[in-house]
Design an enzyme around this catalytic site. Structure first.
Site, PDB file in Angstrom:
ATOM      1  N   TYR A   1      -2.318   3.416   0.997  1.00 45.69           N
ATOM      2  CA  TYR A   1      -2.600   3.067  -0.394  1.00 45.69           C
ATOM      3  C   TYR A   1      -3.567   4.060  -1.014  1.00 45.69           C
ATOM      4  CZ  TYR A   1      -7.157   1.095   0.945  1.00 45.69           C
ATOM      5  OH  TYR A   1      -8.439   0.923   1.421  1.00 45.69           O
ATOM      6  N   CYS A   2      -3.589   4.043  -2.347  1.00 44.95           N
ATOM      7  CA  CYS A   2      -4.543   4.807  -3.140  1.00 44.95           C
ATOM      8  C   CYS A   2      -4.990   3.901  -4.284  1.00 44.95           C
ATOM      9  CB  CYS A   2      -3.926   6.120  -3.640  1.00 44.95           C
ATOM     10  SG  CYS A   2      -2.579   5.899  -4.804  1.00 44.95           S
ATOM     11  N   LYS A   3      -5.417   4.449  -5.385  1.00 45.05           N
ATOM     12  CA  LYS A   3      -5.896   3.621  -6.502  1.00 45.05           C
ATOM     13  C   LYS A   3      -4.760   2.869  -7.189  1.00 45.05           C
ATOM     14  CE  LYS A   3      -8.460   3.882 -10.894  1.00 45.05           C
ATOM     15  NZ  LYS A   3      -8.790   2.492 -10.854  1.00 45.05           N
TER      16      LYS A   3
ATOM     17  N   PHE B   1      -4.734   0.076  -4.728  1.00 41.62           N
ATOM     18  CA  PHE B   1      -5.953  -0.719  -4.583  1.00 41.62           C
ATOM     19  C   PHE B   1      -6.206  -1.572  -5.820  1.00 41.62           C
ATOM     20  CE2 PHE B   1     -10.691  -1.089  -4.410  1.00 41.62           C
ATOM     21  CZ  PHE B   1     -10.771  -1.809  -3.228  1.00 41.62           C
TER      22      PHE B   1
END
Length: 126
Positions: free
Chosen positions: A78-80, A107
């Site tokens: 995952y990332c933002k 996120f």
């Protein structure tokens, strides 16, 4: 020439994205929860159990760490908001990793779904 948005859209067509709910279900059996955001983003809060390898270092770190070289690991990334994670998932797939899942919405979506988050605090020296 492709722009970043086009590259992300192309990656999302070939990777496996899962909702935050499905990700939460997948985490107990995952071998690796990978946060590909920058270290300052990770320090501001992350999913419990995540390790931080920024997107820009991912291929190098995976290639140089014997603990991460098993291509049969189940990896949740995952990332933002899911763009960097999509690119990371695509890179992992191209490197031969077989079981890659990217959290749809990243996120931000995880937090909006009120899933658990670790927010480290600085020690109080008073």
């Amino acid at each position: 020439m492709k722009n970043a948005h086009q590259m992300v859209e192309e990656a999302k067509r070939i990777i496996h994205e899962i909702s935050p709910d499905k990700a939460e279900e997948a985490l107990p059996s995952a071998d690796l929860l990978l946060d590909v955001r920058e270290p300052d983003e990770f320090r501001d809060g992350h999913i419990p159990g995540a390790i931080n390898i920024p997107r820009g270092l991912l291929e190098f770190k995976l290639s140089s760490d014997p603990e991460l070289e098993n291509r049969d690991q189940k990896v949740v990334v995952y990332c933002k908001t899911s763009g960097r994670a999509a690119l990371a998932a695509r890179a992992l797939k191209e490197m031969g990793y077989l079981h890659i899942f990217s959290i749809e919405g990243g996120f931000d979506a995880w937090q909006q779904a009120e899933k658990p988050v670790i927010k480290p605090t600085m020690p109080d020296f008073d």
